[in-house]
Design an enzyme around this catalytic site. Sequence first.
Site, PDB file in Angstrom:
ATOM      1  N   CYS A  33     130.789 -14.259 -47.941  1.00 35.61           N
ATOM      2  CA  CYS A  33     129.470 -14.671 -48.435  1.00 35.61           C
ATOM      3  C   CYS A  33     129.211 -14.196 -49.864  1.00 35.61           C
ATOM      4  O   CYS A  33     129.778 -14.728 -50.798  1.00 35.61           O
ATOM      5  CB  CYS A  33     128.382 -14.221 -47.478  1.00 35.61           C
ATOM      6  SG  CYS A  33     126.808 -15.005 -47.805  1.00 35.61           S
TER       7      CYS A  33
ATOM      8  N   HIS B 174     129.821 -16.441 -42.299  1.00 36.16           N
ATOM      9  CA  HIS B 174     129.892 -15.082 -41.740  1.00 36.16           C
ATOM     10  C   HIS B 174     130.767 -15.073 -40.486  1.00 36.16           C
ATOM     11  O   HIS B 174     130.306 -15.472 -39.419  1.00 36.16           O
ATOM     12  CB  HIS B 174     128.487 -14.583 -41.388  1.00 36.16           C
ATOM     13  CG  HIS B 174     127.682 -14.264 -42.603  1.00 36.16           C
ATOM     14  ND1 HIS B 174     127.713 -13.029 -43.203  1.00 36.16           N
ATOM     15  CD2 HIS B 174     126.848 -15.016 -43.348  1.00 36.16           C
ATOM     16  CE1 HIS B 174     126.925 -13.028 -44.266  1.00 36.16           C
ATOM     17  NE2 HIS B 174     126.380 -14.232 -44.373  1.00 36.16           N
TER      18      HIS B 174
ATOM     19  N   GLU C 268     131.603 -12.584 -38.802  1.00 37.67           N
ATOM     20  CA  GLU C 268     131.255 -11.450 -37.938  1.00 37.67           C
ATOM     21  C   GLU C 268     130.174 -11.775 -36.914  1.00 37.67           C
ATOM     22  O   GLU C 268     130.012 -11.062 -35.941  1.00 37.67           O
ATOM     23  CB  GLU C 268     130.834 -10.249 -38.796  1.00 37.67           C
ATOM     24  CG  GLU C 268     129.522 -10.404 -39.581  1.00 37.67           C
ATOM     25  CD  GLU C 268     129.687 -11.101 -40.937  1.00 37.67           C
ATOM     26  OE1 GLU C 268     130.702 -11.801 -41.121  1.00 37.67           O
ATOM     27  OE2 GLU C 268     128.799 -10.970 -41.783  1.00 37.67           O
TER      28      GLU C 268
ATOM     29  N   VAL D 238     124.384   9.910 -23.170  1.00 36.74           N
ATOM     30  CA  VAL D 238     125.803   9.569 -23.246  1.00 36.74           C
ATOM     31  C   VAL D 238     126.490  10.292 -24.421  1.00 36.74           C
ATOM     32  O   VAL D 238     127.566  10.871 -24.265  1.00 36.74           O
ATOM     33  CB  VAL D 238     125.968   8.038 -23.417  1.00 36.74           C
ATOM     34  CG1 VAL D 238     127.416   7.665 -23.600  1.00 36.74           C
ATOM     35  CG2 VAL D 238     125.382   7.310 -22.210  1.00 36.74           C
TER      36      VAL D 238
ATOM     37  N   THR E  14     127.043  14.088 -24.113  1.00 42.97           N
ATOM     38  CA  THR E  14     127.961  14.364 -23.004  1.00 42.97           C
ATOM     39  C   THR E  14     129.405  14.061 -23.399  1.00 42.97           C
ATOM     40  O   THR E  14     130.307  14.873 -23.163  1.00 42.97           O
ATOM     41  CB  THR E  14     127.580  13.517 -21.764  1.00 42.97           C
ATOM     42  OG1 THR E  14     126.206  13.777 -21.459  1.00 42.97           O
ATOM     43  CG2 THR E  14     128.446  13.865 -20.577  1.00 42.97           C
TER      44      THR E  14
END
Length: 506
Positions: A76, A164, A166, A221, A224
């Site tokens: 882009c 794009h 992605e 998460v 941990t």
Amino acid sequence: NVLILDFGSQYTQLIARRVRELNIYCEIHPYNKPPEDITNYKAVILSGSPFSVRGENAPHPDLSEIRKKVPVLAVCYGAQYLAHFNGGKVEASEIREYGRANLSVIKDEEALFENIRENSQVWMSHSDTIKELPENGVRLASTPDVLNAAYRIEGEDTYAIQFHPEVYHSTDGKQLLENFLVKIAGVEQEWTPEAFVDMTVAELKDKIGDEKVVLGLSGGVDSTVAAVLLHKAIGKNLYCIFVNNGLLRKGEFESVLDQYKHMGLNVKGVDASARFLDALAGISDPEGKRKAIGKAFIEVFDDEAHLIKDVKFLAQGTIYPDVIESISVNGPSATIKSHHNVGGLPDFMKLQVVEPLRMLFKDEVRRVGAELEIDKELLGRHPFPGPGLAIRILGDITAEKVRVLQEVDAIFINGLKEWMLYDKVWQAGAILLPVNSVGVMGDERTYEKVVALRAVESTDGMTADWVNLPYDFLQKTSNTIINRVKGVNRVVYDISSKPPATIEWE
Ligand code: XMP
């Protein structure tokens, strides 16, 4: 190793995620703070940008160090930039070029377009267009509206695409990225959770040696997974502290502490509920609550850390989106809510920081967690804010309000699990409103609290939409809450998306 030079596009993080999904490691660096030696990278991707190349303040980095040495894919803005300064022509386009388009490949012997379907759907989002290609430019693909949708520069491995790859709506976008990275740049697809664990454990051992590390566990998460990785590297020299701020979900402190102990972690549970409640007394302002909680947490954590002799390191569960945010082209974005767990701890602790997850996205953290054999239920837990129920009790906080909200929240969350809805929801919780409403129970008039239920779907918490929960479920949940939780006589369901609302009410 792949480098993504960020020109400030909202999609830059998505490029990185797609590349990582191909099991290829990549890093994002702002275009104005590139890494020192770019030749260490096997490929470079230039991102999009909100700027026009013709604008005065637009990013104009020197690419002479990169081109010809390393394969380049310019996306882009990157594609326009390459054209504009090398003998091409970029102008405002006459028609709006946003959304879907279909690509016709002209030079399909090109490796870049291998296995890409004819008329493949691609996503455009630009208002400038490349009228003339740069010197030595060869057109590779067009769409009905965009003549120069893809080109390469003859004599070098430099490719440019106007769309794009992605975004999800570019259906073959990931294939195109794979073609560029694997076929053209020859990057190996070796970035797996297993490789990450091995590499990180070795690095942590090397960095930490026989020193001691302290880490604050939250039940979430990230902290941990960070703890389990460190435990694998340094064993008993990892000292974990899990603070109960009294604002966790019902029974959570005990059950999570128990889980941590079963995982073999050296963890100390500190019940500081009273201290937090004291610090919050009389505060109604959301940011005031966050500050009070942040301050109390630092004090409690600091007291505890001082009890461990000769600790040298402080470990944190920081993940990549936090890192990118703090170093992005535009700098940290405006504070809408001060998320206290991102700010870090104060200088006076004088500890060296270790952040084993700082290069991972959330879904990668979960995959690493699975590789480390952390319990599925723990890995699949909804996000929960650091200030906990404090920002779900609108107005001031009392022990009684916390108790009421814990009961309501437990009914809602357990219900989601029983109805197999928990994993379909990204985050859920209940909010205690500072209003009373009139109700009738038996023959009695009641005048009690209202609670709101909130359940959203999202991928990263940046945008979110409310979940269309089954009416039967809402009906049953509302009934159970009103019948079981004293002090609540009305339940409502929040049907606001983010933006314009936010996920939390405060
Ligand atoms: P909002 O309400 O900003 O929430 O849409 C986005 C995500 O961030 C969480 N959140 C917080 N997390 N400290 C945290 O650790 C905070 O102060 C905080 N405020 C919001 C929220 O739960 C959601 O996941």
